[in-house]
Design a protein around this motif. Sequence first.
Motif, PDB file in Angstrom:
ATOM      1  N   LYS A  40       0.861  -1.188   0.000  1.00 22.90           N
ATOM      2  CA  LYS A  40       0.000   0.000   0.000  1.00 22.90           C
ATOM      3  C   LYS A  40       0.895   1.235   0.000  1.00 22.90           C
ATOM      4  CE  LYS A  40      -4.125  -1.937   1.963  1.00 22.90           C
ATOM      5  NZ  LYS A  40      -5.322  -1.563   2.683  1.00 22.90           N
ATOM      6  N   ASN A  94      -2.003 -13.068  -8.301  1.00 17.57           N
ATOM      7  CA  ASN A  94      -1.765 -11.882  -7.481  1.00 17.57           C
ATOM      8  C   ASN A  94      -0.768 -12.132  -6.358  1.00 17.57           C
ATOM      9  OD1 ASN A  94      -4.174 -11.163  -8.967  1.00 17.57           O
ATOM     10  ND2 ASN A  94      -4.442  -9.495  -7.502  1.00 17.57           N
ATOM     11  N   ASP A 120      -0.517  -8.501  -4.854  1.00 21.97           N
ATOM     12  CA  ASP A 120      -0.962  -7.371  -5.657  1.00 21.97           C
ATOM     13  C   ASP A 120      -2.354  -7.002  -5.155  1.00 21.97           C
ATOM     14  OD1 ASP A 120      -2.044  -5.673  -7.559  1.00 21.97           O
ATOM     15  OD2 ASP A 120      -1.359  -6.847  -9.265  1.00 21.97           O
ATOM     16  N   PRO A 121      -2.553  -5.758  -4.688  1.00 21.52           N
ATOM     17  CA  PRO A 121      -3.833  -5.395  -4.068  1.00 21.52           C
ATOM     18  C   PRO A 121      -4.994  -5.265  -5.052  1.00 21.52           C
ATOM     19  CG  PRO A 121      -2.412  -3.478  -4.196  1.00 21.52           C
ATOM     20  CD  PRO A 121      -1.593  -4.655  -4.678  1.00 21.52           C
ATOM     21  N   ASP A 122      -4.726  -5.489  -6.329  1.00 21.71           N
ATOM     22  CA  ASP A 122      -5.771  -5.328  -7.338  1.00 21.71           C
ATOM     23  C   ASP A 122      -6.661  -6.568  -7.413  1.00 21.71           C
ATOM     24  OD1 ASP A 122      -7.227  -4.144  -9.356  1.00 21.71           O
ATOM     25  OD2 ASP A 122      -5.908  -4.908 -10.939  1.00 21.71           O
ATOM     26  N   PHE A 123      -7.388  -6.829  -6.332  1.00 24.04           N
ATOM     27  CA  PHE A 123      -8.369  -7.910  -6.318  1.00 24.04           C
ATOM     28  C   PHE A 123      -9.429  -7.578  -5.281  1.00 24.04           C
ATOM     29  CE2 PHE A 123      -6.175  -9.296  -2.566  1.00 24.04           C
ATOM     30  CZ  PHE A 123      -7.065 -10.099  -1.872  1.00 24.04           C
ATOM     31  N   GLU A 124     -10.577  -8.158  -5.448  1.00 22.84           N
ATOM     32  CA  GLU A 124     -11.673  -7.955  -4.505  1.00 22.84           C
ATOM     33  C   GLU A 124     -11.842  -9.229  -3.692  1.00 22.84           C
ATOM     34  OE1 GLU A 124     -16.461  -7.274  -4.756  1.00 22.84           O
ATOM     35  OE2 GLU A 124     -15.186  -6.291  -6.269  1.00 22.84           O
TER      36      GLU A 124
END
Length: 190
Positions: A40, A94, A120-124
């Motif tokens: 982050k 991820n 990788d924070p690009d996930f829900e």
Amino acid sequence: MHKAEFIRRFHHIQAVALEPDYPLRSKGRPAAVLIPLVDKPDGLHVLLTERAHHLRHHPGQISFPGGAVDPSDASIFDAAIREAQEEIGLPSQNISIVGALPVYRTISGYTITPVVGFVDPDFETKLDANEVASAFDVPLAFLMDRQNHLAHHTHRHGETFPIYFIPWQDRMIWGATAAMLRNLSFYLAE
């Protein structure tokens, strides 16, 4: 702490002191957990789960995504990744594995390998309600500061064992999860 600093501290050759685990009398059931480090803007955070409250074992406890190694798992790393995907919907693409901490044996008969990975924070998150009540993250810097760790000592079979606690906001991280975080703090200490 950001990724580059984490890698510099985590991968070193000096011996690291670890917290004592539970001395199992047999090999123990193999298990793996993922210590998911989410990058982050303010640094790395650890993604944790709250176990579902209806579970028979450890209901409501704070934990890492993970569980028993299945015969279909090609490795301990695959088991940790599979469990994270099943429990919180974390896609395998991820996750970048950094390494693993030494196994941690629990009183419940598991031999757990904590697998460390950047996420990788690009996930829900998609929580499996059968296993997970909620997911949240905590700054790694807070968890690695041993000033935030509390210890209680218990006695079993004539021996004394520490139980660690890390209070975070309205939650209590304790037991094996807190001990594995404490072990990680020894790897990152300077």
